[in-house]
Design a protein around this motif. Structure first.
Motif: not given
Length: 355
Positions: A115-121, A154-165, A170-173, A178-180
């Motif tokens: 979730g953290a990577l998906a939110t901040n990439m 939610i902190n000073n460095f990144f934001v976390y949200k569940p990957i399902d969010y 990210f559709a259709p990919d 997620v696999a990457t």
């Protein structure tokens, strides 16, 4: 759920006392006929996450000084510090997360990192860059779980949200993304970085103006060249604001006749203080209220509005995503990237040092 522990010997065996906070609801698990498997799982994770060297198998749960539950842990459930050194896995390590509404959840480190990577990439990140980010975020989790026993979403460095969010975003990919991300997490399992044997903070920015910056508060941050950033589409940004809109944002009247003055800058040119119509404004607050990409800015006064030109995106501390992508494209690994942007730190695996 558990906020303190003690190990006491009753003359025959060691007993683990776990002190429970009632802010976490699990009353169904305290009944006489309740299945203890979930409690055993949480207890086992608590033992692992806190390096508790417990060689017994009897556990007491304590609320307000009263033992409210007793159960037995099998030897398979009890994992001491030595076994954890050799068997750490992101899937097993449980993270206590405080969400934006202040509710508490418990998820695996793998799920948190997803979730953290998906939110901040940003788009088109190399997997080597994602690996470097995963290591920095994992380091932050270890630091927070050690010091505060929880990580804020939610902190000073990144934001976390569940990957399902991100299923729609990210559709259709979605499945491919997620696999990457999972692969980046798997290939860096248990890795983190330290400075003088202490966890560091995960400073990451998108783009700078040719080099990163030092900060005297954090001795592990270095100023290194990052000339690749100057080729980034994020290098320069311009945005305009009408005087009426500025007045509503800052809550005082701003017109074309108001004086705009930058009153303090850092040695590198970061705007620290401004004056608008005689009102002093902190540079960080100015940037935040106007949602600007950086504090490295210039202001152009027009008849009906102002134009603000910013350079870079972020605070220019630590890892530059744009620069890291160029390093990865030229054959550098995640370890090379981290050692370039954090030359003073050590890359480690849980307990075992790598470099």
């Amino acid at each position: 759920m558990f906020y303190r522990y003690e190990i006491k010997n009753n003359g025959i065996e060691n007993i683990l006392y776990l002190y429970v906070t009632m802010t976490y609801e699990f009353s169904k698990e305290l009944g006489k006929n309740a299945d203890d498997n979930e409690l055993k799982r949480r207890t086992s994770n608590f033992i692992k996450n806190n390096n508790i060297n417990f060689d017994g198998n009897k556990v007491y749960l304590v609320i307000d000084g009263i033992v409210v539950k007793a159960f037995q842990m099998s030897k398979e459930n009890v994992v001491n510090q030595e076994s954890r050194k050799n068997n750490f896995d992101d899937v097993d390590y449980m993270v206590t997360v405080q969400l934006e509404d202040e509710s508490i959840i418990e998820i695996s480190l793998q799920q948190f990192l997803l979730g953290a990577l998906a939110t901040n990439m940003v788009p088109n990140l190399s997997i080597e860059v994602l690996k470097a980010m995963a290591i920095l975020y994992r380091t932050y989790v270890f630091k927070q779980m050690t010091e505060e026993k929880l990580v804020r979403a939610i902190n000073n460095f990144f934001v976390y949200k569940p990957i399902d969010y991100y299923k729609i975003a990210f559709a259709p990919d979605y499945d491919k993304v997620v696999a990457t991300l999972k692969e980046a997490i798997r290939q860096t399992n248990a890795m983190f970085v330290t400075y003088e044997n202490k966890y560091i903070l995960p400073f990451i920015h998108i783009c700078n103006f040719g080099h990163t910056l030092e900060d005297s508060r954090y001795p592990y941050l270095s100023s290194v060249p990052s000339l690749w950033d100057a080729t980034s589409p994020f290098y320069v940004d311009t945005i305009s604001f009408s005087y009426d809109l500025l007045s509503s944002i800052f809550h005082f009247t701003i017109t074309k006749d108001s004086e705009f003055k930058i009153t303090e800058i850092s040695p590198y040119g970061k705007v620290l203080k401004l004056s608008i119509g005689g009102q002093d404004i902190n540079g960080n607050k100015f940037t935040s209220l106007l949602h600007l990409k950086s504090q490295f800015l210039s202001i152009i006064l027009n008849k009906n509005d102002i134009s603000i030109i910013t350079k870079g995106w972020g605070d220019f501390l630590g890892l530059s995503l744009c620069g890291a992508c160029h390093l990865a494209d030229n054959g550098c690994s995640y370890a090379n990237i981290l050692s370039y942007y954090f030359p003073k730190v050590k890359l480690c695996e849980y307990i075992k040092e790598l470099s």
